[in-house]
Design a protein around this motif. Sequence first.
Motif, PDB file in Angstrom:
ATOM      1  N   UNK A 193      35.096 -29.983  45.696  1.00  0.00           N
ATOM      2  CA  UNK A 193      34.746 -30.960  44.702  1.00  0.00           C
ATOM      3  C   UNK A 193      34.291 -30.256  43.434  1.00  0.00           C
ATOM      4  N   UNK A 194      34.662 -30.803  42.369  1.00  0.00           N
ATOM      5  CA  UNK A 194      34.285 -30.270  41.065  1.00  0.00           C
ATOM      6  C   UNK A 194      32.847 -30.655  40.730  1.00  0.00           C
ATOM      7  N   UNK A 195      32.163 -29.768  40.027  1.00  0.00           N
ATOM      8  CA  UNK A 195      30.819 -30.047  39.525  1.00  0.00           C
ATOM      9  C   UNK A 195      30.859 -29.895  38.014  1.00  0.00           C
ATOM     10  N   UNK A 196      30.335 -30.871  37.322  1.00  0.00           N
ATOM     11  CA  UNK A 196      30.278 -30.807  35.857  1.00  0.00           C
ATOM     12  C   UNK A 196      28.838 -30.597  35.431  1.00  0.00           C
ATOM     13  N   UNK A 197      28.667 -29.889  34.331  1.00  0.00           N
ATOM     14  CA  UNK A 197      27.336 -29.573  33.813  1.00  0.00           C
ATOM     15  C   UNK A 197      27.151 -30.212  32.433  1.00  0.00           C
ATOM     16  N   UNK A 198      25.980 -30.791  32.271  1.00  0.00           N
ATOM     17  CA  UNK A 198      25.603 -31.373  30.985  1.00  0.00           C
ATOM     18  C   UNK A 198      24.142 -31.031  30.733  1.00  0.00           C
ATOM     19  N   UNK A 199      23.761 -31.022  29.478  1.00  0.00           N
ATOM     20  CA  UNK A 199      22.341 -30.821  29.187  1.00  0.00           C
ATOM     21  C   UNK A 199      21.606 -32.118  29.501  1.00  0.00           C
ATOM     22  N   UNK A 200      20.382 -31.966  29.919  1.00  0.00           N
ATOM     23  CA  UNK A 200      19.549 -33.121  30.236  1.00  0.00           C
ATOM     24  C   UNK A 200      19.373 -33.988  28.986  1.00  0.00           C
ATOM     25  N   UNK A 201      19.226 -33.328  27.839  1.00  0.00           N
ATOM     26  CA  UNK A 201      19.043 -34.087  26.597  1.00  0.00           C
ATOM     27  C   UNK A 201      20.294 -34.913  26.265  1.00  0.00           C
ATOM     28  N   UNK A 260      22.240 -36.257  28.451  1.00  0.00           N
ATOM     29  CA  UNK A 260      22.154 -37.405  29.360  1.00  0.00           C
ATOM     30  C   UNK A 260      21.185 -38.446  28.812  1.00  0.00           C
ATOM     31  N   UNK A 261      20.038 -37.998  28.308  1.00  0.00           N
ATOM     32  CA  UNK A 261      19.049 -38.936  27.776  1.00  0.00           C
ATOM     33  C   UNK A 261      19.576 -39.661  26.540  1.00  0.00           C
ATOM     34  N   UNK A 262      20.342 -38.946  25.708  1.00  0.00           N
ATOM     35  CA  UNK A 262      20.894 -39.555  24.494  1.00  0.00           C
ATOM     36  C   UNK A 262      22.006 -40.551  24.809  1.00  0.00           C
ATOM     37  N   UNK A 263      22.786 -40.276  25.834  1.00  0.00           N
ATOM     38  CA  UNK A 263      23.918 -41.166  26.125  1.00  0.00           C
ATOM     39  C   UNK A 263      24.356 -41.114  27.568  1.00  0.00           C
ATOM     40  N   UNK A 264      23.579 -41.715  28.466  1.00  0.00           N
ATOM     41  CA  UNK A 264      23.945 -41.680  29.886  1.00  0.00           C
ATOM     42  C   UNK A 264      25.311 -42.303  30.160  1.00  0.00           C
ATOM     43  N   UNK A 265      25.698 -43.295  29.360  1.00  0.00           N
ATOM     44  CA  UNK A 265      26.983 -43.961  29.599  1.00  0.00           C
ATOM     45  C   UNK A 265      28.170 -43.027  29.353  1.00  0.00           C
ATOM     46  N   UNK A 266      27.946 -41.919  28.643  1.00  0.00           N
ATOM     47  CA  UNK A 266      29.017 -40.928  28.429  1.00  0.00           C
ATOM     48  C   UNK A 266      29.116 -39.967  29.602  1.00  0.00           C
ATOM     49  N   UNK A 303      27.214 -34.068  39.113  1.00  0.00           N
ATOM     50  CA  UNK A 303      26.763 -33.674  37.771  1.00  0.00           C
ATOM     51  C   UNK A 303      25.468 -32.889  37.887  1.00  0.00           C
ATOM     52  N   UNK A 304      25.423 -31.752  37.226  1.00  0.00           N
ATOM     53  CA  UNK A 304      24.195 -30.981  37.114  1.00  0.00           C
ATOM     54  C   UNK A 304      23.655 -31.183  35.709  1.00  0.00           C
ATOM     55  N   UNK A 305      22.422 -31.642  35.638  1.00  0.00           N
ATOM     56  CA  UNK A 305      21.753 -31.797  34.348  1.00  0.00           C
ATOM     57  C   UNK A 305      20.872 -30.575  34.145  1.00  0.00           C
ATOM     58  N   UNK A 306      21.236 -29.777  33.165  1.00  0.00           N
ATOM     59  CA  UNK A 306      20.514 -28.524  32.907  1.00  0.00           C
ATOM     60  C   UNK A 306      19.308 -28.798  32.015  1.00  0.00           C
ATOM     61  N   UNK A 307      18.150 -28.343  32.491  1.00  0.00           N
ATOM     62  CA  UNK A 307      16.911 -28.510  31.735  1.00  0.00           C
ATOM     63  C   UNK A 307      16.379 -27.140  31.354  1.00  0.00           C
ATOM     64  N   UNK A 308      15.825 -27.032  30.158  1.00  0.00           N
ATOM     65  CA  UNK A 308      15.329 -25.749  29.662  1.00  0.00           C
ATOM     66  C   UNK A 308      14.058 -25.291  30.349  1.00  0.00           C
ATOM     67  N   UNK A 309      13.112 -26.193  30.532  1.00  0.00           N
ATOM     68  CA  UNK A 309      11.784 -25.803  30.989  1.00  0.00           C
ATOM     69  C   UNK A 309      11.475 -26.202  32.424  1.00  0.00           C
ATOM     70  N   UNK A 310      12.487 -26.575  33.177  1.00  0.00           N
ATOM     71  CA  UNK A 310      12.244 -27.002  34.553  1.00  0.00           C
ATOM     72  C   UNK A 310      13.540 -26.829  35.341  1.00  0.00           C
ATOM     73  N   UNK A 311      13.469 -27.110  36.634  1.00  0.00           N
ATOM     74  CA  UNK A 311      14.654 -26.975  37.470  1.00  0.00           C
ATOM     75  C   UNK A 311      15.707 -27.983  37.046  1.00  0.00           C
TER      76      UNK A 311
END
Length: 153
Positions: A1-9, A11-17, A27-35
């Motif tokens: 299965x494919x995994x896609x990466x997006x920044x957490x920010x 996601x917060x700006x446009x979850x519908x995208x 989906x992996x949501x990458x966060x700067x200051x946390x896991x």
Amino acid sequence: METKRFSYSAFLRGPSKILPSLDNSDVILERRDDEDLILMRAERFEAGTASLRIAARALAIVARRNVGLAEEVLAEELPWVTWLPDAERSECVRELLDHLIAGADTGELLPFGRALASWRSTAVVWSDPQLARELQGPFPGDGPEVPPPTSES
């Protein structure tokens, strides 16, 4: 299965995208200051959990009936197990299986991950005969006295 990466920010700006990506990937949501966080459909999560539970229990049955085979199976997947002495190898297999079964049943896999890392570190120590001898003791005394730290003003 494919995994896609997006920044957490993002996601917060446009979850519908981002949420449509869950149709065919996790989906992996990458966060700067946390896991990082992982988003997945519940059906995929539940299928993975059920699969893990079945595989863990099946391996436990094999281990109860034939410890040597269980050790062989784990050594195939975890080659560093071969560095452990025989007695510790059996203990490692038993402990990892116990944690895996408990984790598969409860969904809490961190104890298994910690035990896996701990046994891997132990195996690495055993791979160096001199280091293994030194760490078995005896240890001479308490070591040198260490002066208290000085405060810097």
